[in-house]
Design a protein around this motif. Structure first.
Motif, PDB file in Angstrom:
ATOM      1  N   VAL A   1      -9.424  -5.227  -4.684  1.00  0.00           N
ATOM      2  CA  VAL A   1      -8.826  -4.791  -3.415  1.00  0.00           C
ATOM      3  C   VAL A   1      -9.061  -3.315  -3.158  1.00  0.00           C
ATOM      4  N   ALA A   2      -9.232  -2.526  -4.235  1.00  0.00           N
ATOM      5  CA  ALA A   2      -9.453  -1.093  -4.063  1.00  0.00           C
ATOM      6  C   ALA A   2     -10.819  -0.787  -3.467  1.00  0.00           C
ATOM      7  N   LYS A   3     -11.725  -1.749  -3.481  1.00  0.00           N
ATOM      8  CA  LYS A   3     -13.025  -1.538  -2.840  1.00  0.00           C
ATOM      9  C   LYS A   3     -12.851  -1.292  -1.342  1.00  0.00           C
TER      10      LYS A   3
ATOM     11  N   ARG B   1     -10.844   9.087 -19.571  1.00  0.00           N
ATOM     12  CA  ARG B   1     -11.093   8.737 -18.172  1.00  0.00           C
ATOM     13  C   ARG B   1      -9.764   8.641 -17.425  1.00  0.00           C
ATOM     14  N   ILE B   2      -9.738   9.125 -16.200  1.00  0.00           N
ATOM     15  CA  ILE B   2      -8.579   9.016 -15.310  1.00  0.00           C
ATOM     16  C   ILE B   2      -9.080   8.434 -13.995  1.00  0.00           C
ATOM     17  N   GLU B   3      -8.630   7.215 -13.666  1.00  0.00           N
ATOM     18  CA  GLU B   3      -9.077   6.541 -12.458  1.00  0.00           C
ATOM     19  C   GLU B   3      -7.912   6.379 -11.484  1.00  0.00           C
ATOM     20  N   THR B   4      -8.240   6.340 -10.202  1.00  0.00           N
ATOM     21  CA  THR B   4      -7.237   6.066  -9.170  1.00  0.00           C
ATOM     22  C   THR B   4      -7.737   4.940  -8.270  1.00  0.00           C
ATOM     23  N   PHE B   5      -6.774   4.174  -7.726  1.00  0.00           N
ATOM     24  CA  PHE B   5      -7.105   3.012  -6.916  1.00  0.00           C
ATOM     25  C   PHE B   5      -6.187   2.960  -5.697  1.00  0.00           C
ATOM     26  N   LEU B   6      -6.792   2.950  -4.508  1.00  0.00           N
ATOM     27  CA  LEU B   6      -6.028   2.758  -3.279  1.00  0.00           C
ATOM     28  C   LEU B   6      -5.769   1.259  -3.126  1.00  0.00           C
ATOM     29  N   VAL B   7      -4.527   0.857  -3.368  1.00  0.00           N
ATOM     30  CA  VAL B   7      -4.151  -0.560  -3.407  1.00  0.00           C
ATOM     31  C   VAL B   7      -3.296  -0.872  -2.183  1.00  0.00           C
ATOM     32  N   PRO B   8      -3.723  -1.817  -1.348  1.00  0.00           N
ATOM     33  CA  PRO B   8      -2.917  -2.173  -0.187  1.00  0.00           C
ATOM     34  C   PRO B   8      -1.626  -2.873  -0.605  1.00  0.00           C
ATOM     35  N   PRO B   9      -0.531  -2.706   0.190  1.00  0.00           N
ATOM     36  CA  PRO B   9      -0.561  -2.183   1.550  1.00  0.00           C
ATOM     37  C   PRO B   9      -0.588  -0.663   1.674  1.00  0.00           C
ATOM     38  N   ARG B  10      -0.039   0.107   0.681  1.00  0.00           N
ATOM     39  CA  ARG B  10       0.025   1.559   0.872  1.00  0.00           C
ATOM     40  C   ARG B  10       0.211   2.297  -0.444  1.00  0.00           C
TER      41      ARG B  10
ATOM     42  N   HIS C   1       9.563  -4.771   4.837  1.00  0.00           N
ATOM     43  CA  HIS C   1       8.756  -4.900   6.046  1.00  0.00           C
ATOM     44  C   HIS C   1       7.448  -4.120   5.983  1.00  0.00           C
ATOM     45  N   TYR C   2       7.303  -3.188   5.062  1.00  0.00           N
ATOM     46  CA  TYR C   2       6.050  -2.454   4.925  1.00  0.00           C
ATOM     47  C   TYR C   2       4.979  -3.248   4.174  1.00  0.00           C
ATOM     48  N   ASN C   3       5.391  -4.258   3.417  1.00  0.00           N
ATOM     49  CA  ASN C   3       4.450  -4.983   2.563  1.00  0.00           C
ATOM     50  C   ASN C   3       3.702  -6.050   3.357  1.00  0.00           C
ATOM     51  N   VAL C   4       2.835  -5.600   4.230  1.00  0.00           N
ATOM     52  CA  VAL C   4       2.064  -6.494   5.090  1.00  0.00           C
ATOM     53  C   VAL C   4       0.767  -6.865   4.369  1.00  0.00           C
ATOM     54  N   GLY C   5       0.566  -8.146   4.130  1.00  0.00           N
ATOM     55  CA  GLY C   5      -0.654  -8.608   3.475  1.00  0.00           C
ATOM     56  C   GLY C   5      -0.561  -8.710   1.976  1.00  0.00           C
ATOM     57  N   HIS C   6       0.235  -7.851   1.362  1.00  0.00           N
ATOM     58  CA  HIS C   6       0.410  -7.858  -0.096  1.00  0.00           C
ATOM     59  C   HIS C   6       1.860  -7.507  -0.400  1.00  0.00           C
ATOM     60  N   ASP C   7       2.432  -8.174  -1.398  1.00  0.00           N
ATOM     61  CA  ASP C   7       3.836  -7.919  -1.727  1.00  0.00           C
ATOM     62  C   ASP C   7       3.972  -7.398  -3.154  1.00  0.00           C
ATOM     63  N   LEU C   8       5.186  -7.095  -3.533  1.00  0.00           N
ATOM     64  CA  LEU C   8       5.501  -6.372  -4.760  1.00  0.00           C
ATOM     65  C   LEU C   8       4.877  -6.975  -6.011  1.00  0.00           C
ATOM     66  N   LEU C   9       4.929  -8.296  -6.151  1.00  0.00           N
ATOM     67  CA  LEU C   9       4.581  -8.933  -7.426  1.00  0.00           C
ATOM     68  C   LEU C   9       3.138  -9.423  -7.491  1.00  0.00           C
ATOM     69  N   GLU C  10       2.355  -9.094  -6.486  1.00  0.00           N
ATOM     70  CA  GLU C  10       1.024  -9.688  -6.368  1.00  0.00           C
ATOM     71  C   GLU C  10       0.025  -9.175  -7.405  1.00  0.00           C
ATOM     72  N   PHE C  11       0.203  -7.958  -7.881  1.00  0.00           N
ATOM     73  CA  PHE C  11      -0.794  -7.359  -8.768  1.00  0.00           C
ATOM     74  C   PHE C  11      -0.357  -7.310 -10.232  1.00  0.00           C
ATOM     75  N   VAL C  12       0.682  -8.071 -10.581  1.00  0.00           N
ATOM     76  CA  VAL C  12       1.098  -8.175 -11.979  1.00  0.00           C
ATOM     77  C   VAL C  12       0.924  -9.613 -12.445  1.00  0.00           C
ATOM     78  N   THR C  13       0.587  -9.766 -13.713  1.00  0.00           N
ATOM     79  CA  THR C  13       0.400 -11.112 -14.267  1.00  0.00           C
ATOM     80  C   THR C  13       1.683 -11.680 -14.845  1.00  0.00           C
TER      81      THR C  13
END
Length: 385
Positions: free
Chosen positions: A363-365, A11-20, A319-331
């Motif tokens: 968030v990808a929803k 399986r190969i999945e892709t996810f549009l993760v904000p901000p970009r 300045h591009y990381n509006v709403g979500h920042d670099l470390l938000e999606f790692v544990t």
């Protein structure tokens, strides 16, 4: 190191993760998995579409054969190169290195010959697209432990003008330097040749780390002229997508520091080759990375292994990381957290970071539709962003 059984891609999945960002997840039929990042700012939908061909070709393929997959993905579709196809290949390649490293229980850099360093100097952004409030931003980065920053040189500039337009640029650089920081200055391809030469010359006495994209990379002859005009190191490469794209800049002596983006330029596999080419020309590497955590983790695998990597860009608080920042999606955010201005080389398996899969799926929803702004000159004509 244990023998590695066949890892057939299921399986190969892709996810549009904000901000970009665009994350990639590759899973084998036995449940092994790896993550990568195929972010192409403002064109995520196009890259997402390119994964249809990747799925058709590589579902059922042995994920261990990373180089074979790279060659087929690059050469096998007849049309090759460019931002969209190479970004898709980049994220896929990163995910394969992550998967294989996890399956073997070693970092990706261990599979590439081992590390040459323990940490890499990092720099952060200040100032935004139209740079302002530089002194305060520089002091804040200094307080975070950074010793180097990058900022945009200017907003949009007309094709011609007088050096008076450069006074504010000089003042901003000096404000950051007064905070005790080394400064890299990004022209961002916004400055055209008649003014780029003047601006590069007036900046020379300031002792910059580099000037980035003093002209767009579609003008290699002009870049070679500027490189010959000033002693300031010339950096470029975020809009180059393969070793073949970089080759003429090495041959012309037009660049001192290359900035391949591991999410645009063929992933870990190709950027390791680009770095080796640069080493032969005594050119340094500073991987471009205003992107997400997987892109940065991939860059750190290259930093571990390539001796001419000199400094690493990171997007913490950009300045591009509006709403979500670099470390938000790692544990395990400590893996990508600078210490005394340096990023540690990850010690974990694969890319060395752990993605919060549940959060990514959530968030990808909603995804994102990020687009860069369109600027115009005072006369109403288009201006480079």
């Amino acid at each position: 190191m244990m023998a590695l059984p066949e890892l057939k891609i299921g399986r190969i999945e892709t996810f549009l993760v904000p901000p970009r960002w665009l994350f990639v997840r590759v899973e084998t039929v036995d449940g092994a998995h790896g993550w990568g990042e195929a972010s192409l700012e403002g064109h995520a939908e196009a890259v997402n579409g390119a994964f249809e061909a990747i799925r058709d070709r590589f579902i059922g393929h042995d994920a261990r054969r990373i180089e074979d997959i790279w060659q087929i993905a690059y050469r096998g579709g007849f049309y090759r190169g460019g931002a969209v196809l190479m970004s898709a290949l980049s994220g896929f390649d990163q995910a394969l290195w992550d998967l294989k490293g996890r399956a073997l229980g070693v970092p990706a850099w261990e599979l590439m010959g081992g590390r040459v360093r323990d940490r890499i100097r990092a720099y952060a952004w200040i100032g935004g697209d139209r740079p302002h409030e530089i002194a305060d931003a520089a002091k804040a980065r200094k307080a975070q432990g950074f010793s180097a920053v990058k900022m945009n040189a200017t907003a949009d500039l007309d094709w011609i003008g007088t050096p008076r337009l450069f006074d504010e640029v000089i003042e901003r650089v000096q404000a950051a330097q007064a905070a005790g920081l080394d400064v890299g200055l990004d022209f961002h391809g916004r400055v055209h040749r008649p003014m780029a030469k003047q601006l590069a010359k007036v900046l020379e006495p300031l002792g910059l780390l580099f000037i980035e994209e003093p002209l767009l990379s579609e003008n290699p002859e002009g870049l070679a002229d500027i490189a010959a005009l000033v002693s300031t190191p010339i950096a470029l490469g975020e809009r180059l997508y393969s070793r073949w794209d970089f080759k003429p800049f090495f041959e012309r002596g037009a660049v001192d520091i290359i900035q391949p983006d591991l999410s645009h330029a063929g992933g870990i596999s190709e950027c390791r080759r680009i770095a080796a080419m640069a080493e032969a020309y005594d050119v340094a590497v500073a991987p471009h990375c205003p992107l997400g955590p997987l892109a940065l983790a991939a860059c750190l695998q290259l930093s571990a292994n390539a001796p001419n990597v000199a400094i690493q860009e990171m997007s913490l608080g950009i300045h591009y990381n509006v709403g979500h920042d670099l470390l938000e999606f790692v544990t395990d955010p400590e893996v990508l957290t600078p210490v005394d201005g340096y990023l540690p080389i990850p010690q974990g398996a694969g890319l060395g970071v752990t993605i919060d899969e549940a959060k990514v799926r959530e968030v990808a929803k909603e995804g994102h539709r990020w687009r860069n702004p369109i600027w115009r000159h005072k006369d109403g004509s288009f201006a480079e962003w």
